[in-house]
Design a protein around this motif. Structure first.
Motif, PDB file in Angstrom:
ATOM      1  N   PRO A 116       0.839  -1.215   0.000  1.00  0.00           N
ATOM      2  CA  PRO A 116       0.000   0.000   0.000  1.00  0.00           C
ATOM      3  C   PRO A 116       0.862   1.247   0.000  1.00  0.00           C
ATOM      4  O   PRO A 116       1.963   1.284   0.535  1.00  0.00           O
ATOM      5  CB  PRO A 116      -0.799  -0.142   1.310  1.00  0.00           C
ATOM      6  CG  PRO A 116      -0.794  -1.608   1.606  1.00  0.00           C
ATOM      7  CD  PRO A 116       0.535  -2.112   1.124  1.00  0.00           C
ATOM      8  N   GLY A 117       0.337   2.291  -0.605  1.00  0.00           N
ATOM      9  CA  GLY A 117       1.059   3.570  -0.630  1.00  0.00           C
ATOM     10  C   GLY A 117       0.906   4.352  -1.916  1.00  0.00           C
ATOM     11  O   GLY A 117       0.495   5.492  -1.871  1.00  0.00           O
ATOM     12  N   PRO A 118       1.272   3.843  -3.109  1.00  0.00           N
ATOM     13  CA  PRO A 118       1.884   2.520  -3.279  1.00  0.00           C
ATOM     14  C   PRO A 118       3.383   2.548  -2.987  1.00  0.00           C
ATOM     15  O   PRO A 118       4.033   3.569  -3.100  1.00  0.00           O
ATOM     16  CB  PRO A 118       1.634   2.216  -4.760  1.00  0.00           C
ATOM     17  CG  PRO A 118       1.650   3.563  -5.401  1.00  0.00           C
ATOM     18  CD  PRO A 118       1.066   4.515  -4.400  1.00  0.00           C
ATOM     19  N   ARG A 119       3.882   1.408  -2.603  1.00  0.00           N
ATOM     20  CA  ARG A 119       5.312   1.223  -2.402  1.00  0.00           C
ATOM     21  C   ARG A 119       5.699  -0.074  -3.082  1.00  0.00           C
ATOM     22  O   ARG A 119       4.954  -1.056  -3.032  1.00  0.00           O
ATOM     23  CB  ARG A 119       5.659   1.165  -0.913  1.00  0.00           C
ATOM     24  CG  ARG A 119       7.154   1.040  -0.621  1.00  0.00           C
ATOM     25  CD  ARG A 119       7.424   1.081   0.883  1.00  0.00           C
ATOM     26  NE  ARG A 119       8.843   0.974   1.206  1.00  0.00           N
ATOM     27  CZ  ARG A 119       9.479  -0.170   1.366  1.00  0.00           C
ATOM     28  NH1 ARG A 119       8.811  -1.317   1.246  1.00  0.00           N
ATOM     29  NH2 ARG A 119      10.760  -0.189   1.660  1.00  0.00           N
ATOM     30  N   TYR A 120       6.860  -0.066  -3.719  1.00  0.00           N
ATOM     31  CA  TYR A 120       7.304  -1.227  -4.478  1.00  0.00           C
ATOM     32  C   TYR A 120       8.656  -1.704  -3.944  1.00  0.00           C
ATOM     33  O   TYR A 120       9.488  -0.899  -3.522  1.00  0.00           O
ATOM     34  CB  TYR A 120       7.443  -0.875  -5.960  1.00  0.00           C
ATOM     35  CG  TYR A 120       6.198  -0.250  -6.553  1.00  0.00           C
ATOM     36  CD1 TYR A 120       5.173  -1.042  -7.057  1.00  0.00           C
ATOM     37  CD2 TYR A 120       6.053   1.139  -6.601  1.00  0.00           C
ATOM     38  CE1 TYR A 120       4.024  -0.475  -7.597  1.00  0.00           C
ATOM     39  CE2 TYR A 120       4.913   1.718  -7.142  1.00  0.00           C
ATOM     40  CZ  TYR A 120       3.904   0.911  -7.642  1.00  0.00           C
ATOM     41  OH  TYR A 120       2.774   1.478  -8.171  1.00  0.00           O
ATOM     42  N   VAL A 121       8.863  -3.003  -3.978  1.00  0.00           N
ATOM     43  CA  VAL A 121      10.141  -3.593  -3.609  1.00  0.00           C
ATOM     44  C   VAL A 121      10.737  -4.189  -4.877  1.00  0.00           C
ATOM     45  O   VAL A 121      10.086  -4.969  -5.572  1.00  0.00           O
ATOM     46  CB  VAL A 121       9.990  -4.685  -2.531  1.00  0.00           C
ATOM     47  CG1 VAL A 121      11.343  -5.301  -2.190  1.00  0.00           C
ATOM     48  CG2 VAL A 121       9.337  -4.101  -1.282  1.00  0.00           C
ATOM     49  N   VAL A 122      11.971  -3.801  -5.183  1.00  0.00           N
ATOM     50  CA  VAL A 122      12.598  -4.231  -6.431  1.00  0.00           C
ATOM     51  C   VAL A 122      13.988  -4.795  -6.166  1.00  0.00           C
ATOM     52  O   VAL A 122      14.635  -4.465  -5.164  1.00  0.00           O
ATOM     53  CB  VAL A 122      12.707  -3.064  -7.440  1.00  0.00           C
ATOM     54  CG1 VAL A 122      11.334  -2.502  -7.775  1.00  0.00           C
ATOM     55  CG2 VAL A 122      13.631  -1.960  -6.933  1.00  0.00           C
ATOM     56  N   ILE A 149      18.450  -4.959  -2.914  1.00  0.00           N
ATOM     57  CA  ILE A 149      16.990  -4.824  -2.923  1.00  0.00           C
ATOM     58  C   ILE A 149      16.633  -3.496  -2.276  1.00  0.00           C
ATOM     59  O   ILE A 149      17.219  -3.109  -1.262  1.00  0.00           O
ATOM     60  CB  ILE A 149      16.326  -5.985  -2.166  1.00  0.00           C
ATOM     61  CG1 ILE A 149      16.596  -7.317  -2.894  1.00  0.00           C
ATOM     62  CG2 ILE A 149      14.833  -5.767  -2.014  1.00  0.00           C
ATOM     63  CD1 ILE A 149      16.142  -8.531  -2.131  1.00  0.00           C
ATOM     64  N   SER A 150      15.684  -2.783  -2.882  1.00  0.00           N
ATOM     65  CA  SER A 150      15.287  -1.475  -2.350  1.00  0.00           C
ATOM     66  C   SER A 150      13.779  -1.321  -2.396  1.00  0.00           C
ATOM     67  O   SER A 150      13.090  -1.963  -3.196  1.00  0.00           O
ATOM     68  CB  SER A 150      15.915  -0.338  -3.168  1.00  0.00           C
ATOM     69  OG  SER A 150      17.308  -0.364  -3.114  1.00  0.00           O
ATOM     70  N   GLY A 151      13.298  -0.415  -1.562  1.00  0.00           N
ATOM     71  CA  GLY A 151      11.919   0.028  -1.642  1.00  0.00           C
ATOM     72  C   GLY A 151      11.860   1.349  -2.396  1.00  0.00           C
ATOM     73  O   GLY A 151      12.778   2.163  -2.318  1.00  0.00           O
ATOM     74  N   THR A 152      10.806   1.562  -3.142  1.00  0.00           N
ATOM     75  CA  THR A 152      10.649   2.793  -3.914  1.00  0.00           C
ATOM     76  C   THR A 152       9.166   3.095  -4.098  1.00  0.00           C
ATOM     77  O   THR A 152       8.324   2.191  -4.037  1.00  0.00           O
ATOM     78  CB  THR A 152      11.338   2.665  -5.295  1.00  0.00           C
ATOM     79  OG1 THR A 152      11.183   3.887  -6.015  1.00  0.00           O
ATOM     80  CG2 THR A 152      10.727   1.530  -6.108  1.00  0.00           C
TER      81      THR A 152
END
Length: 212
Positions: free
Chosen positions: A106-112, A123-126
């Motif tokens: 949710p947010g949205p927030r993505y993990v890549v 690995i990072s959140g963005t």
């Protein structure tokens, strides 16, 4: 654009033959940019535009190259899902870089997971991603590095607890991989390693998630 790009390549070759050493170095950078346009705008800008001499190419060549890079890098329509290939914003430089989407929150927030990660942050959140390719089928949400045959990695050498360059040559299942050391230095040239003994240096260009 293809005809213009071919003409530009010929122009580069002609000028390389007659150019001064600095121009010849710029030629090498420029020709590499021509060959690897498909790598995306971040590579194009860093390796070609900013490094090449502005006088090296006619204006029509620069326009053609910029247009080709923009077309190759255009995001596609759709909602990003785990497994999709994306361009994501990296918090350290605010640049957009190629990665595989691992999770959405949710947010949205993505993990890549990055194609060419910093050693300390694979690995990072963005909060910003652009969809490039849909996966053949979505993957489960995971927060771990993905490895594929052909990846350039460093592997943990247990004799001295240091990491050394290697290539992944087979997936043995259960997140174990057969690697080939680039410089075995008297040790067996191939070794099976668990994923947590590997660090990604550069992801293979033909990622199986997108090959039919």
């Amino acid at each position: 654009w293809l005809k213009i790009l071919k003409s530009c390549s010929k122009t580069l070759q002609d000028r390389q033959m007659a150019g001064a050493p600095r121009q010849r170095r710029s030629f090498g950078i420029a020709l590499l940019g021509l060959i690897l346009l498909a790598a995306g705008p971040s590579f194009f800008e860093a390796s070609f535009v900013s490094s090449s001499s502005p006088q090296l190419l006619p204006s029509r060549c620069r326009v053609a190259l910029a247009a080709a890079a923009k077309k190759a890098a255009a995001p596609v329509e759709g909602e990003p899902e785990p497994g999709d290939y994306v361009r994501a914003q990296y918090h350290r430089d605010n640049g957009m870089h190629e990665a595989i989407l691992l999770d959405t929150e949710p947010g949205p927030r993505y993990v890549v997971t990055w194609d060419e990660p910093d050693e300390s942050e694979p690995i990072s959140g963005t909060s910003k991603v652009e969809l490039i390719k849909k996966a053949i089928k979505p993957i489960e949400n995971v927060h771990q590095q993905l490895f594929f045959v052909g990846d350039k990695v460093t592997g943990l050498f247990l004799d001295d607890n240091n990491f050394y360059p290697a290539d992944i040559i087979a997936d043995k299942g259960d997140r174990k991989y057969l690697i080939k050391w680039q410089d075995p230095d008297g040790s067996p040239p191939e070794e099976v390693k668990p994923a947590h003994h590997l660090k990604l240096v550069k992801r293979v260009s033909k990622i199986p998630l997108y090959q039919k």
